[in-house]
Structure formats: structure tokens, C-alpha cells
Scaffold this motif. Structure first.
Motif, short mmCIF file in Angstrom:
data_model
loop_
_atom_site.label_atom_id
_atom_site.label_comp_id
_atom_site.label_asym_id
_atom_site.label_seq_id
_atom_site.Cartn_x
_atom_site.Cartn_y
_atom_site.Cartn_z
N MET A 150 -5.30 1.40 2.78
CA MET A 150 -5.43 1.71 1.36
C MET A 150 -5.73 3.19 1.16
O MET A 150 -6.60 3.75 1.83
CB MET A 150 -6.57 0.90 0.74
CG MET A 150 -6.30 -0.58 0.66
SD MET A 150 -5.41 -0.99 -0.84
CE MET A 150 -5.66 -2.78 -0.82
N THR B 63 -7.45 2.74 -4.35
CA THR B 63 -8.78 2.15 -4.54
C THR B 63 -9.46 2.65 -5.81
O THR B 63 -10.26 1.94 -6.42
CB THR B 63 -9.68 2.43 -3.32
OG1 THR B 63 -9.76 3.85 -3.11
CG2 THR B 63 -9.12 1.77 -2.07
N VAL C 187 -9.67 -4.46 -4.81
CA VAL C 187 -8.79 -4.35 -3.64
C VAL C 187 -9.26 -5.36 -2.61
O VAL C 187 -10.46 -5.51 -2.35
CB VAL C 187 -8.79 -2.92 -3.05
CG1 VAL C 187 -8.15 -1.94 -4.01
CG2 VAL C 187 -10.20 -2.46 -2.69
N TYR D 261 0.82 -1.22 0.00
CA TYR D 261 0.00 0.00 0.00
C TYR D 261 0.85 1.27 0.00
O TYR D 261 0.33 2.37 0.13
CB TYR D 261 -0.91 0.01 1.24
CG TYR D 261 -0.15 -0.08 2.55
CD1 TYR D 261 0.34 1.06 3.18
CD2 TYR D 261 0.09 -1.31 3.14
CE1 TYR D 261 1.06 0.97 4.36
CE2 TYR D 261 0.80 -1.41 4.33
CZ TYR D 261 1.28 -0.27 4.94
OH TYR D 261 2.00 -0.36 6.10
#
Length: 370
Positions: free
Chosen positions: A243, A248, A254, A216
Motif C-alpha cells: 500500500m 492509505t 485499508v 494497489y
């Protein structure tokens, strides 16, 4: 598949408008050419188009020939031979020094299995297909027809049969399997019981590449953007609470680390471990390595992989041919964007079965003849 997806969307727009159109397809190439077999250009009667069959030098002439196919209501063919100075003849500058054969096929919106509808049926499949195309003229009419059929290996059948002698379809089957095994399109001459030669294009349609990124951190968006530019399907696996909105919004899916078993892996899937966390990467290696993705990359120095190999003796990481650690081609990448470019280039290299060296050092042509 990116170009095919764009062509399908444009086709749907034209169908909704009831605007006639024709599809130009590169069906054979000898020697050098900017685009290869399977390059497509969809041309509307009013001159709008999507796709391409060259670096721009053929499109002007191709637009006119596509419009001619629309007006005639039947396919037409054109061979551009740039090895003999033909560029002066047709009034365009060609520098590829090759022979490019192009089919121009008017699309019938009412035909259930026209070529674009066949492409639509495979664009989201995860299994390679082979599109067969008859390249010769039909003897009775003397006009090119360019009929197409689709071989589905998982069902071991053809969507449509081409108009050949009855004894020929079994040869289609064998050549289709050969094309899939090599992963490369080719033109073959097939003879039936009566001895007539038939030139047939076996075009391999590969699945859309899928990229799985774990992590991430700030280098993930750069890899995401590079992959999405190529229209790859991209999944990100990392703690959902960490995230970013950028990740996203860019990713197709995801998932949290605890959902990693939901990630599908097939022969067109590449996995890159970018968590910067040794223990998480170790767990991800234990999960993904047995699934045998075509590419498994691990960010970080080589000694990190060697340490992991020692801690996981049963997996024999060093012996896995598709493990790339460190990741990326050796271009001196430093920034996240440069690392992403080196990484994506290496994955393309693996998908295409190439070495990744400088083209100026390559002996022989850039591409093999079909």
C-alpha cells in the motif's frame, strides 16, 4: 449524503454560535429543474449559507425568504414557476422551464427532532429511510407547517407522527414501502375518513455509497480521488506491505487480502477488482459474488472474464446481472483519471437505475416528475 453532511456541520457551527438559521428544502418539482426533491440550503441570519436548491438562479431570492422565515419564527413557502416567465417578475434569470416548490423552515436549536436532527440520525445508516413531509397548510392557522417524520423500515415504525386524522397513518406505511421499493421520492395525495386531501412528500434517503477497491497499482488513487469527491465511503483491499501512503491517506479503510471477510457488503456497496492479477481477482470474485453487491466490476478485457467464468462454472459469472466486465462507460477512457471517471459514472448509473446513454438521445424529460 455529501450535501446533508455539510449542512449538519454548518448547523453545528451555527448552534455553537447561537446564530439563528433556516433550512430551505425543495419539496416538489414539476417538469425541468437543476435540482430535485430533497435539495437543501441552510441559511444563517447573517447571510452565510451551505448547500443549494438550484444552479444558482434561485439562491438570491431564497436567502431573503429564509431570513424572513427566521424573523417570523415560522415556515414560509415559495413556488418558483419558470414556465410562465416568472423570472422577470422576481428579477432573476431562470432557464429550467419548471415549477419548483420550496419550503423555508426556521431551525429551533432546542427541538430534539427538528429536521436536521432527524437527518443526523440517518446520515450514517446503511438502510434507506423515508422522510415524510406534510405539504399543505394547517386549516386552522392557514400557514404552512411542513412537519416531518421518519419511516424506519427495519423497525417498521415512524419516528414521529404527523398531525393527521387517526385513520391516515396506515396509508403512510403503504406509501413509504412503495417509495422504498421504487427507490424514488414522490408527492402523494392522501385522503382520510373525512375526505380531506393531504399532500405528503415521501422523500427517500439513500445510504452513503460504499466503494470497495481491490488492488494497489497506480490506477487506484485516481479511482479513490473520484469517489471521495462524491463523499463516498471507500475501502481498499490489497497486500498491506504494498500500500502506498497516497492510498492509505485517501481511503476510509485499508485491509489485507486475508481480512476480506471483514468487508461489509449491502445494497449500496459497489466492488471493483483492480489488482491486475488474475488469480487474486478470481479469489475476490469467489468471495464477493455470493454477497450480491449492487455493482461488481472487473478491470480488464472481456476475454479475461470469460476465462474466469469457465474456471468457476458453479458461479455462472456471465449470468450475474450486476457483473460489469470490462468496467466503465464507453467514453474512450485511456488514462487512470479517465478510467476512474468512466468507472464512477457507471456505478452512479447503476445506483440510479439509468441506462447511461447521452441525454440528447433520451426521449422525454431528464428527470421523471414526482
Amino acid at each position: 449524503m455529501k450535501e446533508i453532511r455539510r449542512i449538519i456541520r454548518f448547523y453545528d457551527e451555527l448552534k455553537a454560535e447561537n446564530t439563528p438559521c433556516a433550512l430551505a428544502v425543495v419539496v416538489d418539482v414539476k417538469q425541468s429543474s437543476y435540482r430535485r426533491i430533497g435539495a437543501r440550503l441552510l441559511v444563517a441570519e447573517d447571510g452565510r449559507f451551505v448547500g443549494g436548491i438550484s444552479g444558482g438562479c434561485l439562491e438570491g431570492d431564497a436567502l431573503q425568504r429564509a431570513k424572513s422565515a427566521i424573523q417570523l419564527g415560522r415556515p414560509v413557502a415559495r413556488t418558483y414557476d419558470t414556465t410562465e416567465g416568472e423570472d422577470a417578475t422576481i428579477g432573476i434569470g431562470l432557464g429550467c422551464e419548471g415549477r419548483i416548490e420550496v419550503a423555508f423552515i426556521p431551525m429551533d436549536f432546542t427541538e430534539q427532532w427538528n429536521e436536521i436532527e432527524l437527518l443526523r440520525s440517518v446520515v450514517d445508516t446503511r438502510i434507506p429511510r423515508v422522510m415524510l413531509r406534510h405539504l399543505d397548510t394547517v386549516l386552522m392557522s392557514g400557514e404552512p407547517q411542513f412537519e416531518v417524520s421518519l419511516f424506519q423500515p427495519e423497525a417498521d415504525r415512524f419516528t414521529l407522527y404527523l398531525p393527521f386524522e387517526p385513520a391516515i397513518p396506515h396509508q403512510f406505511h403503504g406509501e413509504s414501502l412503495n417509495a422504498l421499493a421504487k427507490g424514488r421520492s414522490s408527492v402523494k395525495t392522501i385522503r382520510g375518513e373525512r375526505g380531506f386531501p393531504h399532500r405528503v412528500l415521501f422523500e427517500v434517503l439513500h445510504p452513503r455509497p460504499r466503494l470497495i477497491l481491490t488492488g494497489y497499482n497506480y490506477d487506484i488513487p485516481a479511482a479513490l480521488r473520484a469517489a471521495k469527491l462524491l463523499d463516498w465511503e471507500v475501502w481498499v483491499v490489497a497486500p498491506l506491505r504494498k500500500m502506498t501512503k497516497e492510498i492509505t491517506s485517501l481511503a476510509d479503510r485499508v485491509l489485507d487480502y486475508g481480512q476480506v471477510k471483514e468487508v461489509p457488503v449491502d445494497e449500496a456497496t459497489a466492488v471493483v477488482l483492480m489488482s491486475h492479477d488474475y488469480e487474486w481477482d478470481r479469489k475476490m470474485v469467489q468471495h464477493f459474488l455470493p454477497l450480491k453487491p449492487i455493482y461488481l466490476g472487473m478491470l480488464g478485457p472481456r476475454k479475461r472474464m470469460l476465462k474466469m467464468d469457465e474456471s468457476l462454472p458453479d458461479l455462472e459469472l456471465a449470468a450475474y446481472p450486476n457483473l460489469y466486465a470490462p468496467v466503465g462507460l464507453d467514453v474512450g477512457a485511456e488514462t487512470p483519471e479517465e478510467i476512474a471517471a468512466a468507472l464512477i459514472s457507471e456505478i452512479i448509473m447503476v445506483l440510479r437505475g439509468r441506462s447511461g446513454g447521452a441525454l440528447r438521445e433520451r426521449g422525454g424529460p431528464i428527470h421523471e416528475n414526482a
